[in-house]
Design an enzyme around this catalytic site. Structure first.
Site, mmCIF file in Angstrom:
data_model
loop_
_atom_site.group_PDB
_atom_site.id
_atom_site.type_symbol
_atom_site.label_atom_id
_atom_site.label_comp_id
_atom_site.label_asym_id
_atom_site.label_seq_id
_atom_site.Cartn_x
_atom_site.Cartn_y
_atom_site.Cartn_z
ATOM 1 C CG HIS A 4 6.845 -7.399 -5.209
ATOM 2 N ND1 HIS A 4 6.501 -6.066 -5.085
ATOM 3 C CD2 HIS A 4 8.206 -7.435 -5.169
ATOM 4 C CE1 HIS A 4 7.602 -5.341 -4.973
ATOM 5 N NE2 HIS A 4 8.645 -6.141 -5.019
ATOM 6 N NE ARG B 97 7.600 -1.248 -1.887
ATOM 7 C CZ ARG B 97 7.943 -2.414 -1.341
ATOM 8 N NH1 ARG B 97 8.024 -2.526 -0.034
ATOM 9 N NH2 ARG B 97 8.200 -3.448 -2.098
#
Length: 469
Positions: A249, A272
């Site tokens: 990640h 995000r």
């Protein structure tokens, strides 16, 4: 049926399996876990759970379909995994959301578009609790209450490590062996066992075996995530698929007081998804579409940002704080994220740009008709008038070992299969991260909780149908 179904693991896959068996079919279960508490890694999931063509999407006029979700999943999988499992994941996704809403009164009324998704389909509830914690605590409370009032129906056994499954000569499950915290060995007689024991992202030994290039990266996984289920199922003869496909990640949050820590808090992908951007420390500029798949964002950080500490800056505006207040308050409490003005960010993080240039870049990002990196445009979150005094939320992030896509291959009934694709043994099932084939080379954000619910419920239904026969 005289013996209970044994479910190994108390993350969401185990809880979904247990609730489906108990709530829908009134089948007795034993929920067993080597940890001292319920929840596994699921309890930490922070972005939400995917669903395609849900009521919430329709209410918000978002056009989605299982077919589009499948297309996104197959694209992310990069030719690996099992498309029938991906098809089931996408087709059953709205049923998973409806089950959580109707059976457990979970709202799941907010949506985000995460990396690799064509539309917003990752659901979470408006309220103070992160989605993983909310779902796990709700489902576990129902089982805990039943364990008190109907111990003949539900038994929860913690601090108990499963060591083997007994299978007779006719390939029928007959029992589960486990060891208690004092080291005493026991056997539970059962005809059905469901492995929901999670991945192996914390195990250096397993990473060394399957993904040695990742062994020095930090991880987001809890210390219980050591691949016990995979090891047992491999020994029993399961088809272990995509074991070398380990997801890194891109946004593990760096603690400035302990930069070399081997364990990191995850910076939720929703940060995000709702408009947060990544900056290259060496240029102070964006360098990637933050909403592409995790593997591509990770590769961009590793190839373009400074190689000495493998990091980028995650930058967010007030608009994100208003939506994800609890997440950001927690990160700020842990000193992983700071709230500063653009001027102060330049100084504190030694960005090689001026505050005026920073403000201009954020304005361009917030108002451009087309993004320079082909990122889907999202709601403005830095405000309408961005100045050098505008406050932002900023923190350092680094790639982290997060999820293991591989595991024991299952079929669409959640049965563990052998190398010929046939059920390995009658009564042997798996769901969640211990299984393989659902995600291929890369998992989409929001699909881990979904996988747990879809295939956990499927295992419960398959077992109930087998008992009736």
């Amino acid at each position: 049926m005289s013996n209970p179904v044994v479910i190994i693991g108390t993350g969401l896959a185990g809880l979904a399996t247990a609730n489906q068996l108990v709530k829908t079919h009134n089948v007795p279960i034993v929920l067993i876990d080597k940890a001292a508490s319920i929840g596994g890694n699921s309890i930490k999931a922070s972005s939400g759970i995917n669903g395609a063509h849900t009521t919430i999407q329709e209410q918000q006029q978002i056009v989605d379909s299982p077919e589009l979700f499948l297309k996104d999943t197959v694209k992310s999988a990069k030719g690996k995994g099992s498309e029938p499992l991906m098809d089931k994941l996408s087709k059953d996704s709205h049923l998973a959301i409806e089950w959580l809403q109707s059976e457990f009164d979970l709202k799941l009324d907010l949506l985000a578009q995460l990396g690799g998704h064509s539309v917003p389909r990752t659901h979470r509830s408006s309220g103070k609790l992160p989605p993983g914690f909310e779902i796990v605590s709700t489902l576990s409370k129902y089982l805990k209450d039943l364990a008190e009032t109907k111990p003949e129906l539900v038994k929860i056994q913690l601090d108990s490590k499963v060591t083997d499954v007994n299978i007779d000569g006719e390939r029928n499950v007959t029992g589960v062996q486990y060891q208690d915290k004092e080291g005493n060995k026991h056997t539970i007689a059962t005809s059905y066992v469901v492995f929901c024991s999670g991945g192996f992202g914390f195990s250096k030994d397993m990473l060394k075996r399957y993904a040695p290039d990742l062994i020095d990266l930090p991880t987001t996984n809890g210390s219980q995530t050591t691949g016990d289920g995979q090891n047992i199922l491999e020994k029993l003869g399961a088809d272990m698929i995509d074991m070398d496909q380990v997801q890194v990640h891109p946004t593990g949050l760096v603690d400035p007081t302990d930069r070399s820590a081997g364990w990191k808090f995850l910076g939720a992908e929703a940060l995000r998804g709702l408009g947060g951007i990544l900056l290259n420390p060496s240029t102070g500029k964006r360098f990637v579409n933050e909403l592409t798949t995790r593997d591509i964002v990770t590769a961009a950080i590793q190839s373009q940002c400074p190689k000495d500490d493998n990091r980028a800056y995650l930058v967010m505006g007030q608009g994100i704080y208003e939506v994800l207040k609890n997440n950001l308050d927690f990160y700020m409490f842990k000193k992983l994220i700071k709230k500063v003005s653009l001027e102060d960010a330049i100084k504190e993080y030694n960005l090689p740009i001026t505050a005026e240039e920073f403000a201009k870049d954020l304005t361009t990002y917030s108002t451009a008709d087309k993004d320079a990196f082909d990122r889907p445009l999202v709601t403005k979150n830095f405000g309408d008038s961005i100045k050098t005094s505008t406050e932002i939320f900023i923190g350092e992030v680094t790639p982290v070992v997060h999820f293991t896509m591989g595991g024991a291959k299952i079929n669409t009934d959640s049965e563990v299969v052998n190398k010929e694709g046939k059920p390995l043994a009658k009564g042997l099932y798996a769901a969640g991260e211990v299984s393989g084939g659902v995600h291929g080379a890369n998992r989409l954000g929001g699909s881990s909780l979904l996988e747990c619910v879809v295939f956990g419920r499927t295992a419960g239904n398959s077992i109930a149908n087998s008992i009736k026969c």
